[in-house]
Design an enzyme around this catalytic site. Sequence first.
Site, PDB file in Angstrom:
ATOM      1  N   ASP A 133      -3.924   4.617 -15.188  1.00  0.00           N
ATOM      2  CA  ASP A 133      -4.540   3.669 -16.104  1.00  0.00           C
ATOM      3  C   ASP A 133      -3.491   2.685 -16.626  1.00  0.00           C
ATOM      4  O   ASP A 133      -3.096   2.783 -17.783  1.00  0.00           O
ATOM      5  CB  ASP A 133      -5.172   4.458 -17.268  1.00  0.00           C
ATOM      6  CG  ASP A 133      -5.961   3.574 -18.198  1.00  0.00           C
ATOM      7  OD1 ASP A 133      -6.194   2.406 -17.862  1.00  0.00           O
ATOM      8  OD2 ASP A 133      -6.343   4.064 -19.285  1.00  0.00           O
ATOM      9  N   GLU A 173     -15.429   8.120 -19.061  1.00  0.00           N
ATOM     10  CA  GLU A 173     -15.117   8.126 -20.497  1.00  0.00           C
ATOM     11  C   GLU A 173     -16.396   8.045 -21.338  1.00  0.00           C
ATOM     12  O   GLU A 173     -16.556   7.160 -22.176  1.00  0.00           O
ATOM     13  CB  GLU A 173     -14.149   6.983 -20.837  1.00  0.00           C
ATOM     14  CG  GLU A 173     -12.816   7.122 -20.105  1.00  0.00           C
ATOM     15  CD  GLU A 173     -11.768   6.095 -20.485  1.00  0.00           C
ATOM     16  OE1 GLU A 173     -12.141   4.993 -20.906  1.00  0.00           O
ATOM     17  OE2 GLU A 173     -10.569   6.413 -20.336  1.00  0.00           O
ATOM     18  N   GLU A 192      -1.783  -2.990 -23.051  1.00  0.00           N
ATOM     19  CA  GLU A 192      -2.105  -1.729 -23.716  1.00  0.00           C
ATOM     20  C   GLU A 192      -0.930  -0.744 -23.690  1.00  0.00           C
ATOM     21  O   GLU A 192      -0.580  -0.168 -24.708  1.00  0.00           O
ATOM     22  CB  GLU A 192      -3.341  -1.123 -23.040  1.00  0.00           C
ATOM     23  CG  GLU A 192      -3.770   0.197 -23.645  1.00  0.00           C
ATOM     24  CD  GLU A 192      -5.068   0.713 -23.047  1.00  0.00           C
ATOM     25  OE1 GLU A 192      -5.682   0.027 -22.219  1.00  0.00           O
ATOM     26  OE2 GLU A 192      -5.458   1.842 -23.424  1.00  0.00           O
TER      27      GLU A 192
HETATM   28  C1  GCV Z   1     -12.631  -0.243 -21.658  1.00  0.00           C
HETATM   29  C2  GCV Z   1      -8.485   2.887 -20.915  1.00  0.00           C
HETATM   30  C3  GCV Z   1      -8.597   2.166 -22.232  1.00  0.00           C
HETATM   31  C4  GCV Z   1     -10.044   1.997 -22.646  1.00  0.00           C
HETATM   32  C5  GCV Z   1     -10.765   1.257 -21.532  1.00  0.00           C
HETATM   33  C6  GCV Z   1     -10.639   2.070 -20.236  1.00  0.00           C
HETATM   34  C7  GCV Z   1     -11.307   1.399 -19.052  1.00  0.00           C
HETATM   35  O1  GCV Z   1      -8.890   4.203 -21.036  1.00  0.00           O
HETATM   36  O2  GCV Z   1      -7.861   2.844 -23.199  1.00  0.00           O
HETATM   37  O3  GCV Z   1     -10.089   1.265 -23.846  1.00  0.00           O
HETATM   38  O4  GCV Z   1     -12.123   1.067 -21.840  1.00  0.00           O
HETATM   39  O5  GCV Z   1      -9.270   2.232 -19.940  1.00  0.00           O
HETATM   40  O6  GCV Z   1     -10.593   0.760 -18.295  1.00  0.00           O
HETATM   41  O7  GCV Z   1     -12.498   1.527 -18.903  1.00  0.00           O
END
Ligand code: GCV
Length: 612
Positions: A318, A239, A346
């Site tokens: 995720d 990411e 989340e």
């Molecule tokens: C810390 C998901 C979340 C991100 C998070 C990522 C991760 O994509 O939306 O906010 O980033 O997981 O676990 O690195």
Amino acid sequence: MIETVYSRAWLRCLRADLPDSLTSPEEVAKCELASFLGKGCFEIKADGSSSEEYSIKESNGFYTISGGKAGVLYGAYTLIFALETGAALPNGSVKPYYPLRMLNSWDNMEGSWERGYAGRSLWFDIGEFCYSEKRIRFLGRMLASAGINVLVINTVNVHYPAQELIRDKLSGLARFAALLRPFNVRLMVSVDFAMPLAAGLTTADPLDKEVIDWWRERARCVWSAVPDLAGFMVKADSEHRPGPNEYNRTHAEGANMLARAIAPYGGKLVWRAFVYNCLQDWRDTATDRANAAYDLYMPLDGAFDENVILQIKHGPFDFQVREPLSPLLLGLKHTYKALEVQLAQEYTGQQIDIYAMPPMWQEIFAQMDAESVSAVSAVSNLGNSEFWTGHPFALLNLYAFGRFAVNPYAEPRAVISEWAFLSCGMDDESTAKLTDLLLASRSVYEKYASQLGLGWMVTPNSHYGVNPWGYEFQSWGTYNRADRNAVGVDRTDSGTGYTSQYPDELRRLYENKASCPDKLLLFFHRLPYDYMMRDGRTLIQRIYDDHFEGCEAAEAMKPVLSSLPLPEPVKEAALRFIEEQIKNAREWRDVINTFFHRLSGIPDARGRRIYD
Ligand code: GCV
């Protein structure tokens, strides 16, 4: 700083504050027991070792706790909770199952909190450490009493000024570490792989000598400030975060370079396996994000140094409501692994909707050999809100995570009931009612928000609330591919091949739609709406039924909550949040049912209202 009122959580039976002067777990143990039991009712025999093992003996109402320095603290909380709840004392010597029981706080240094649903950071503000010592000490007690022993203090997406935590902010780090040390909680810091660039080097290539020396020197400075720092955590090549791939180096080369810098100090390098292409073209149906981590890390099995731990999310995506166990957790045999779960809700209701996680963890541990991982790690759900977690019941997940980290064979009902009693102090019947409600809450949420293994139908970015095509035409690799005939992604051998990442028995189970568990059916298979399910209902009817039932079950929680003698302000908050949850559940029911009705043109067999 203004001190906000905060809940005593499951430590209601203990006094609100401990003296500031306590410096060791043994002193904390004595102080907690003296105020709970009274002086002269117990003895603590700490053997001076750093062991977390302990035993408790009772003779005529006199208790002796023996063990290592940290062990006696765990023994003290075990004794207190057993006396409070009427549970049996453990027989013989006990010690926490996993040596590393980590809480990952995704805090940003300006005070916000990535995926945070309970206010702001408890220890950062405007780029600095900023906290109430009293509150951090209370946090230490909460973590110790749950059994958690490592706190990762900043988000894995490390942006300025969090990079400075291991440079200019070392004295703040040292002070913060000292506050939690008496509770046997060690700190860990998330670091930015490209930090040498920020420090003026021309590269962050892990094989470059200057880079290697730079990290060695950093490690020396960091551990001289905080000698018991647990280690570094890294999110790399994920990411948009930098990583070794940018220099054509493998993840083993990247992780080992950092691991070697911190090894002389006993530091662990926790390297996250959450790596996939977040710039996928949605038109590309051959690429499956679920395959990514296994494809990347299996060839590296055995290539990581002894002090590297690969941290793997429990599912291949995720933290969706329901995912199969990550095949990487099952496949890697020569690599130290940590299981990663997410307490921050989340995708599971954002600490508005009730979602108790113990049943999920029981399933996870039942599918993998608990011994096959050497650590467990949870994304924190804490913030500076009144109840620490927004919804007061979300605090259960923190407590229960600690319980499962200490004993992966824990029983969800027992853990939930223990938490409910310790936190709310109600009579047995009311505690049982609350326990039942919490125990069922995951399947209630799953029915209205994500049934049959379909995930990602959420509002983009915020991830709360329904949006069936919110992620459909995006680059994140998260597609349901619903059309007028069918829904789901074929992940079998004839599809994306994901099933082949599992050991034979599981591969066969998932490969065949007749044996694939219903809860994961649309995760593994693409099926027509008139597909006949095992229970004699068509797929589309099951989708409609689940959404109606899930919503009804959410509505039915309200009278139960109203009837419970919950202490205030917990009750007021629970009744406030349930209104929001019901609104959310209705929206999910109507949007998803309408979505599939419009696509399929098939009416509900029971004639219930579906909007056109
Ligand atoms: C810390 C998901 C979340 C991100 C998070 C990522 C991760 O994509 O939306 O906010 O980033 O997981 O676990 O690195």
